[in-house]
Design a protein around this motif. Structure first.
Motif, PDB file in Angstrom:
ATOM      1  N   ILE A 180     -29.164  -6.999 -63.803  1.00  0.00           N
ATOM      2  CA  ILE A 180     -30.067  -6.227 -64.075  1.00  0.00           C
ATOM      3  C   ILE A 180     -31.365  -6.421 -63.116  1.00  0.00           C
ATOM      4  CG2 ILE A 180     -31.719  -5.024 -65.692  1.00  0.00           C
ATOM      5  CD1 ILE A 180     -28.554  -4.490 -66.311  1.00  0.00           C
ATOM      6  N   ASN A 181     -31.842  -5.534 -62.614  1.00  0.00           N
ATOM      7  CA  ASN A 181     -32.960  -5.611 -61.446  1.00  0.00           C
ATOM      8  C   ASN A 181     -34.296  -5.786 -62.629  1.00  0.00           C
ATOM      9  OD1 ASN A 181     -34.813  -5.848 -59.522  1.00  0.00           O
ATOM     10  ND2 ASN A 181     -34.374  -3.863 -58.768  1.00  0.00           N
ATOM     11  N   LEU A 182     -34.176  -6.832 -63.366  1.00  0.00           N
ATOM     12  CA  LEU A 182     -35.672  -6.729 -64.326  1.00  0.00           C
ATOM     13  C   LEU A 182     -36.640  -7.578 -63.508  1.00  0.00           C
ATOM     14  CD1 LEU A 182     -36.596  -6.502 -67.155  1.00  0.00           C
ATOM     15  CD2 LEU A 182     -35.407  -8.667 -67.551  1.00  0.00           C
ATOM     16  N   CYS A 183     -37.825  -6.841 -63.391  1.00  0.00           N
ATOM     17  CA  CYS A 183     -38.844  -7.328 -62.602  1.00  0.00           C
ATOM     18  C   CYS A 183     -39.988  -8.003 -63.715  1.00  0.00           C
ATOM     19  CB  CYS A 183     -39.430  -6.512 -61.645  1.00  0.00           C
ATOM     20  SG  CYS A 183     -38.375  -5.743 -60.741  1.00  0.00           S
ATOM     21  N   GLY A 184     -39.976  -7.647 -64.897  1.00  0.00           N
ATOM     22  CA  GLY A 184     -41.129  -8.373 -65.497  1.00  0.00           C
ATOM     23  C   GLY A 184     -41.003  -8.001 -66.969  1.00  0.00           C
ATOM     24  N   TYR A 185     -41.483  -8.996 -67.922  1.00  0.00           N
ATOM     25  CA  TYR A 185     -41.289  -9.143 -69.327  1.00  0.00           C
ATOM     26  C   TYR A 185     -42.753  -9.435 -69.758  1.00  0.00           C
ATOM     27  CZ  TYR A 185     -40.394 -10.769 -74.066  1.00  0.00           C
ATOM     28  OH  TYR A 185     -40.623 -10.877 -75.238  1.00  0.00           O
ATOM     29  N   PHE A 186     -43.070  -8.389 -70.802  1.00  0.00           N
ATOM     30  CA  PHE A 186     -44.337  -8.480 -71.460  1.00  0.00           C
ATOM     31  C   PHE A 186     -44.192  -8.619 -73.129  1.00  0.00           C
ATOM     32  CE2 PHE A 186     -45.074  -6.507 -67.406  1.00  0.00           C
ATOM     33  CZ  PHE A 186     -46.086  -6.976 -66.913  1.00  0.00           C
ATOM     34  N   ALA A 187     -44.854  -9.598 -73.512  1.00  0.00           N
ATOM     35  CA  ALA A 187     -44.649  -9.534 -75.307  1.00  0.00           C
ATOM     36  C   ALA A 187     -45.799  -8.845 -75.755  1.00  0.00           C
ATOM     37  CB  ALA A 187     -45.119 -11.357 -75.427  1.00  0.00           C
ATOM     38  N   TYR A 188     -45.534  -8.404 -77.070  1.00  0.00           N
ATOM     39  CA  TYR A 188     -46.248  -7.609 -77.751  1.00  0.00           C
ATOM     40  C   TYR A 188     -46.687  -8.113 -79.129  1.00  0.00           C
ATOM     41  CZ  TYR A 188     -48.005  -3.281 -80.030  1.00  0.00           C
ATOM     42  OH  TYR A 188     -48.990  -2.335 -80.669  1.00  0.00           O
ATOM     43  N   SER A 189     -47.923  -8.434 -79.510  1.00  0.00           N
ATOM     44  CA  SER A 189     -49.056  -7.973 -78.783  1.00  0.00           C
ATOM     45  C   SER A 189     -49.935  -9.004 -78.509  1.00  0.00           C
ATOM     46  CB  SER A 189     -49.908  -6.587 -79.339  1.00  0.00           C
ATOM     47  OG  SER A 189     -51.045  -6.383 -78.873  1.00  0.00           O
TER      48      SER A 189
END
Length: 364
Positions: free
Chosen positions: A259-268
């Motif tokens: 998978i071309n996964l470019c970023g991950y952001f946790a919430y919140s």
């Protein structure tokens, strides 16, 4: 408030107003912002078809404004962010369960994704289902609108929180969706947050693969992934467990599935903006990091998980490094084989005892 007085997203002119608002944002903030989201997690389950129709046109108009007027000088990227929780068939071998799971995915995600990332029109599954129920409220795009909307993205952004099991048979009226004829449920073995959100890490990997299968090898960002937790719970254990395992599934999707996964952001970021979801606790005008923030920072600082010397299996109940859990987890196949041999041995003894007793009765 002004938009609400004029019908909000039910009013087609709202799309034009949104495009003009976006133009002002690009003009005044574009020097500082290189990553734009036009719409953040439109919740399709509470949205009318006409509102969704106008929302898609608003997004596309904003994207075209940036692409034609600002991209050359500002060099930024822009897209829409969709909520993408995974829908799992209760029985993976049931064609009917698979059918209803796919139907829910198309209504939840495909409704807004297909016109932008796919064909330029609404999902065929969605249109066919509504036609069968004599529901003709889903609007049609003109050919010009299809051209406007299709391809209006630079990346595919999703938020993901949980996984839902679905069944085609009605069992619980409270959780039965009459509109889509689907029974929603949860697995009693899954962990649940205080808000009754199921913790199912593998669902993230599955939904990323589904999106790749549907729309191709697009750059993807997970812009929100998090869980509510009891603010009084010691050590913030559920969120630490959630983050550890969901990040790991994202890593599997990237490394193992391509998978071309470019970023991950946790919430919140903090509880002030999202009560019970924050990595920082807010009180008395001060922000205090929770244990989950410290754990997340370790992952970031190490650019990955801890090294081989600290590998092990975490027990969700206590979330301590557990040698017993690690022993059983790493020997699942062996234990299953031993269990099978034990079962076969018991059955064999039972049959020998039964036939030997039957033989003695026949002899008498």
């Amino acid at each position: 408030p002004a938009a609400a007085r004029h019908g909000a997203w039910e009013n087609p002119r709202t799309a034009l107003a949104f495009a003009e608002y976006a133009r002002l944002c690009f003009r005044d903030l574009g020097r500082h912002v290189k990553f734009w989201i036009t719409m953040g997690e439109p919740y399709t389950r509470n949205m009318t078809y006409s509102a969704g129709h106008n929302l898609l046109k608003a997004h596309a108009l904003a994207w075209r404004v940036y692409d034609e007027k600002f991209r050359g000088s500002q060099k930024g990227k822009i897209s829409i962010a969709l909520q993408a929780d995974w829908i799992e068939p209760a029985c993976p071998f049931s064609p009917k369960d698979k059918e209803v799971a796919e139907r829910v995915l198309e209504f939840d995600i495909g409704w807004l994704a297909e016109p932008i990332f796919g064909s330029g029109d609404y999902p065929r599954v969605m249109r066919d289902w509504l036609d069968r129920r004599n529901n003709f409220l889903l609007p049609y795009f003109t050919e010009e609108e299809k051209k406007l909307i299709r391809g209006s993205f630079d990346f595919l952004a999703v938020s993901h929180y949980t996984t839902i099991l679905v069944d085609w048979e009605k069992e619980d009226p409270v959780k039965y969706n009459d509109y889509l004829e689907v029974q929603e449920m949860t697995d009693i073995t899954w962990l649940n947050s205080p808000g009754q959100v199921a913790v199912v890490p593998w669902g993230l990997r599955k939904v990323l693969n589904w999106l790749k299968l549907k729309y191709g090898d697009l750059p993807m960002y997970i812009i929100a992934n998090g869980i509510d937790d009891d603010p009084l719970a010691a050590q913030d254990r559920l969120r630490v467990y959630y983050m550890q395992n969901y990040v790991n599934e994202a890593l599997k999707a990237y490394i193992l599935d391509g998978i071309n996964l470019c970023g991950y952001f946790a919430y919140s970021f903090h509880d002030r903006s999202a009560p019970k979801f924050g990595l920082y606790h807010y009180a008395a005008n001060q922000f205090e990091p929770k244990p989950s923030m410290k754990h997340y920072r370790k992952i970031i600082d190490n650019n990955g998980f801890p090294g081989p010397e600290t590998l092990g299996r975490f027990c969700p109940e206590e979330f301590t490094l557990c040698s017993e859990c690690s022993f059983f987890h790493t020997r699942k196949s062996l234990l299953a084989f031993i269990g099978f041999l034990l079962f076969a041995f018991i059955i064999s003894l039972s049959l020998i005892f039964y036939y030997s007793k039957k033989g003695r009765r026949s002899y008498k």
